[in-house]
Design a protein around this motif. Structure first.
Motif, PDB file in Angstrom:
ATOM      1  N   PHE A 160      46.600  36.896  34.817  1.00  0.00           N
ATOM      2  CA  PHE A 160      45.751  38.578  34.829  1.00  0.00           C
ATOM      3  C   PHE A 160      44.722  38.500  33.946  1.00  0.00           C
ATOM      4  CE2 PHE A 160      45.749  42.652  33.785  1.00  0.00           C
ATOM      5  CZ  PHE A 160      45.826  43.287  34.634  1.00  0.00           C
ATOM      6  N   ILE A 161      45.222  37.702  32.704  1.00  0.00           N
ATOM      7  CA  ILE A 161      44.619  38.194  31.869  1.00  0.00           C
ATOM      8  C   ILE A 161      43.289  36.783  32.022  1.00  0.00           C
ATOM      9  CG2 ILE A 161      44.192  36.798  29.070  1.00  0.00           C
ATOM     10  CD1 ILE A 161      47.383  37.286  29.109  1.00  0.00           C
ATOM     11  N   VAL A 162      43.619  34.688  32.572  1.00  0.00           N
ATOM     12  CA  VAL A 162      41.977  34.562  32.140  1.00  0.00           C
ATOM     13  C   VAL A 162      41.346  35.682  33.147  1.00  0.00           C
ATOM     14  CG1 VAL A 162      41.555  32.490  33.682  1.00  0.00           C
ATOM     15  CG2 VAL A 162      43.537  33.154  32.114  1.00  0.00           C
ATOM     16  N   GLN A 163      41.656  36.197  34.684  1.00  0.00           N
ATOM     17  CA  GLN A 163      41.024  36.924  35.911  1.00  0.00           C
ATOM     18  C   GLN A 163      40.618  38.122  34.966  1.00  0.00           C
ATOM     19  OE1 GLN A 163      42.944  38.116  39.433  1.00  0.00           O
ATOM     20  NE2 GLN A 163      41.872  39.150  39.990  1.00  0.00           N
ATOM     21  N   GLN A 164      41.539  38.372  33.836  1.00  0.00           N
ATOM     22  CA  GLN A 164      40.693  39.646  33.436  1.00  0.00           C
ATOM     23  C   GLN A 164      39.100  39.660  32.542  1.00  0.00           C
ATOM     24  OE1 GLN A 164      41.056  43.614  33.166  1.00  0.00           O
ATOM     25  NE2 GLN A 164      41.357  42.432  35.262  1.00  0.00           N
ATOM     26  N   LEU A 165      39.808  38.415  31.525  1.00  0.00           N
ATOM     27  CA  LEU A 165      38.591  37.862  30.844  1.00  0.00           C
ATOM     28  C   LEU A 165      37.293  37.042  31.667  1.00  0.00           C
ATOM     29  CD1 LEU A 165      40.684  35.197  28.612  1.00  0.00           C
ATOM     30  CD2 LEU A 165      39.200  37.433  27.725  1.00  0.00           C
ATOM     31  N   PHE A 166      37.647  36.707  33.277  1.00  0.00           N
ATOM     32  CA  PHE A 166      36.317  35.982  33.984  1.00  0.00           C
ATOM     33  C   PHE A 166      36.029  36.726  34.236  1.00  0.00           C
ATOM     34  CE2 PHE A 166      36.016  33.185  37.554  1.00  0.00           C
ATOM     35  CZ  PHE A 166      35.754  32.326  36.786  1.00  0.00           C
ATOM     36  N   LEU A 167      36.218  38.555  34.665  1.00  0.00           N
ATOM     37  CA  LEU A 167      35.473  39.492  34.932  1.00  0.00           C
ATOM     38  C   LEU A 167      34.849  40.145  34.038  1.00  0.00           C
ATOM     39  CD1 LEU A 167      38.834  40.938  37.440  1.00  0.00           C
ATOM     40  CD2 LEU A 167      36.112  40.130  38.084  1.00  0.00           C
ATOM     41  N   THR A 168      35.422  39.808  32.799  1.00  0.00           N
ATOM     42  CA  THR A 168      34.783  40.904  31.632  1.00  0.00           C
ATOM     43  C   THR A 168      33.765  39.625  30.848  1.00  0.00           C
ATOM     44  OG1 THR A 168      36.432  41.851  31.066  1.00  0.00           O
ATOM     45  CG2 THR A 168      35.204  42.619  29.588  1.00  0.00           C
ATOM     46  N   PHE A 169      33.502  38.927  30.692  1.00  0.00           N
ATOM     47  CA  PHE A 169      32.709  37.500  30.135  1.00  0.00           C
ATOM     48  C   PHE A 169      32.880  36.530  31.427  1.00  0.00           C
ATOM     49  CE2 PHE A 169      35.291  39.441  26.777  1.00  0.00           C
ATOM     50  CZ  PHE A 169      34.182  40.096  26.323  1.00  0.00           C
ATOM     51  N   PRO A 170      31.906  36.687  32.704  1.00  0.00           N
ATOM     52  CA  PRO A 170      31.946  35.621  33.327  1.00  0.00           C
ATOM     53  C   PRO A 170      31.276  34.682  32.648  1.00  0.00           C
ATOM     54  CG  PRO A 170      30.482  37.461  33.840  1.00  0.00           C
ATOM     55  CD  PRO A 170      31.661  37.944  32.836  1.00  0.00           C
ATOM     56  N   ARG A 171      29.406  34.521  31.757  1.00  0.00           N
ATOM     57  CA  ARG A 171      29.153  33.307  31.660  1.00  0.00           C
ATOM     58  C   ARG A 171      29.696  32.397  30.268  1.00  0.00           C
ATOM     59  NH1 ARG A 171      25.675  37.143  32.303  1.00  0.00           N
ATOM     60  NH2 ARG A 171      25.979  38.287  30.072  1.00  0.00           N
ATOM     61  N   ILE A 172      30.792  32.958  29.986  1.00  0.00           N
ATOM     62  CA  ILE A 172      31.212  32.752  28.700  1.00  0.00           C
ATOM     63  C   ILE A 172      32.409  31.955  29.248  1.00  0.00           C
ATOM     64  CG2 ILE A 172      32.765  33.364  26.269  1.00  0.00           C
ATOM     65  CD1 ILE A 172      31.464  35.181  26.366  1.00  0.00           C
ATOM     66  N   VAL A 173      32.756  32.042  30.057  1.00  0.00           N
ATOM     67  CA  VAL A 173      33.956  31.931  31.172  1.00  0.00           C
ATOM     68  C   VAL A 173      33.836  29.909  30.952  1.00  0.00           C
ATOM     69  CG1 VAL A 173      35.959  31.975  32.256  1.00  0.00           C
ATOM     70  CG2 VAL A 173      35.675  33.800  30.903  1.00  0.00           C
ATOM     71  N   LEU A 174      32.479  30.578  31.816  1.00  0.00           N
ATOM     72  CA  LEU A 174      31.948  29.592  32.636  1.00  0.00           C
ATOM     73  C   LEU A 174      31.623  28.594  32.094  1.00  0.00           C
ATOM     74  CD1 LEU A 174      30.849  29.591  36.379  1.00  0.00           C
ATOM     75  CD2 LEU A 174      28.878  29.735  35.019  1.00  0.00           C
ATOM     76  N   LEU A 175      31.349  28.711  31.152  1.00  0.00           N
ATOM     77  CA  LEU A 175      30.713  27.838  30.103  1.00  0.00           C
ATOM     78  C   LEU A 175      31.601  27.675  29.028  1.00  0.00           C
ATOM     79  CD1 LEU A 175      27.908  27.220  28.079  1.00  0.00           C
ATOM     80  CD2 LEU A 175      29.051  28.603  26.138  1.00  0.00           C
ATOM     81  N   LEU A 176      32.639  27.961  29.072  1.00  0.00           N
ATOM     82  CA  LEU A 176      34.536  27.373  28.955  1.00  0.00           C
ATOM     83  C   LEU A 176      34.556  26.090  29.502  1.00  0.00           C
ATOM     84  CD1 LEU A 176      36.100  26.973  26.650  1.00  0.00           C
ATOM     85  CD2 LEU A 176      37.946  28.860  27.514  1.00  0.00           C
ATOM     86  N   GLY A 177      34.542  26.223  30.861  1.00  0.00           N
ATOM     87  CA  GLY A 177      35.520  24.973  32.037  1.00  0.00           C
ATOM     88  C   GLY A 177      33.851  24.262  31.434  1.00  0.00           C
TER      89      GLY A 177
END
Ligand SMILES: [Zn+2]
Ligand SMILES: [Zn+2]
Length: 333
Positions: free
Chosen positions: A239-256
């Protein structure tokens, strides 16, 4: 942005990375062609293989440009979103500026890896090249001539079909720097790889630290949520990962992307370090495996355990790469 769209975008980026890695290797292209041999019509196989091979077998700056575009995209996202947010969260400025320092050093080694002559063998330096290494008569045999350059092959050299030249202590042709890696530029290529790995890993660490700080400060871990049946659940990691993904999509994409890059470049850097410390080239490493396998097949004893004749001890091996012979300075291009 919808979670599913983001997930598909993420998968697409990963697939693109895999495709680019595949494009770098003739062997993988051939293997893929073998797998699809019975499915894809022969005319289509022929056209695809010709296009891929001709792309791989001539020097071009496609991957150099892709490399620069990816680097600009990563640092634009870092400067635009992460840097400011981290400053607001009171991260020390030194840790936030360190990636720019690593980028400067990395770009310098990248530039020298691209433009330095890797050790082109010519008529004028051939005699000197022939005297540098002895022939082991297993992987490198004396009195062998390059059919393209019509020059005698010095031990540890190889003709690069992409650059169309024989290169002293040939390692491989790297599409990312659009140059051979050989006797004179391995000393730039290794620090380039090392700083690239450090830069990717450090940026991933910084991005992860930022996201973690956001999770801690928002109290997301202590909260709960209701499902469709209005049942209350404690916040789970997905749930936390999904929330981060929805709030900071570009940053999570960058991290991956940074984590994947760190793993790929990290693994490759370790392999290159192993070759450095044992005084082998990638070309020799592959050929030795072939020699040992061939010896095992015919059951001969002589080459079944291959001994590397060129190793001079750790310091000697290190010095050979970072302080190479200087006679190439009088090169004839
Ligand atoms: Zn040649
Ligand atoms: Zn080359």
């Amino acid at each position: 942005m919808d979670f599913l769209v983001l997930f598909l975008l993420y998968t697409l980026v990963l697939l693109l990375v895999v495709v680019f890695i595949c494009l770098c290797s003739d062997h993988i292209v051939d293997a893929v062609a073998q797998i699809f041999h019975n499915v894809v019509p022969s005319w289509l196989q022929h056209i695809t293989q010709n296009a891929v091979h001709s792309h791989c077998q001539s020097r071009n700056i496609t991957f150099v440009i892709l490399h620069l575009v990816l680097e600009v995209a990563v640092f634009a996202e870092y400067s635009w979103e992460i840097l400011g947010a981290c400053l607001e969260l009171e991260f020390h400025w030194f840790y936030l500026l360190l990636p720019y320092g690593l980028l400067t050093v990395n770009t310098g080694f990248f530039f020298f890896s691209c433009v330095t002559d890797p050790g082109t063998i010519t008529k004028s330096n051939l005699q000197q090249c022939l005297q540098v290494y002895s022939y082991d008569e297993v992987v490198f045999r004396r009195n062998q001539f390059c059919p393209t350059c019509s020059l005698e092959k010095p031990a540890r050299s190889k003709h690069c079909r992409v650059c169309n030249r024989c290169v002293q202590r040939f390692d491989h042709h790297c599409v990312w720097v659009n140059n051979c890696i050989g006797a004179l530029n391995t000393r730039y290529f290794l620090p380039y790889l090392g700083t690239l790995m450090l830069m990717a890993a450090y940026l991933a660490l910084l991005t992860a630290a930022f996201l973690l700080q956001v999770v801690v400060l928002s109290g997301l871990m202590l909260g709960s949520y209701q499902d469709a049946d209005r049942q209350e659940w404690a916040t789970a990691i997905n749930f936390i990962v999904q929330q981060l993904f929805l709030t900071f999509p570009r940053i999570v994409l960058l991290l991956g992307f940074l984590l994947l890059l760190s793993l790929l470049v990290g693994g490759y850097t370790c392999f290159m370090l192993y070759l450095l410390l044992t005084n082998q080239t990638t070309n020799e490493w592959f050929k030795q495996r072939y020699v040992v396998r061939a010896a095992g097949t015919v059951g001969t004893q002589r080459h079944s355990t291959f001994k590397n004749e060129y190793s001079k001890g750790l310091l000697g091996n290190f010095m050979e790469v970072f302080k190479p012979n200087v006679y190439f300075k009088e090169k004839e291009m």
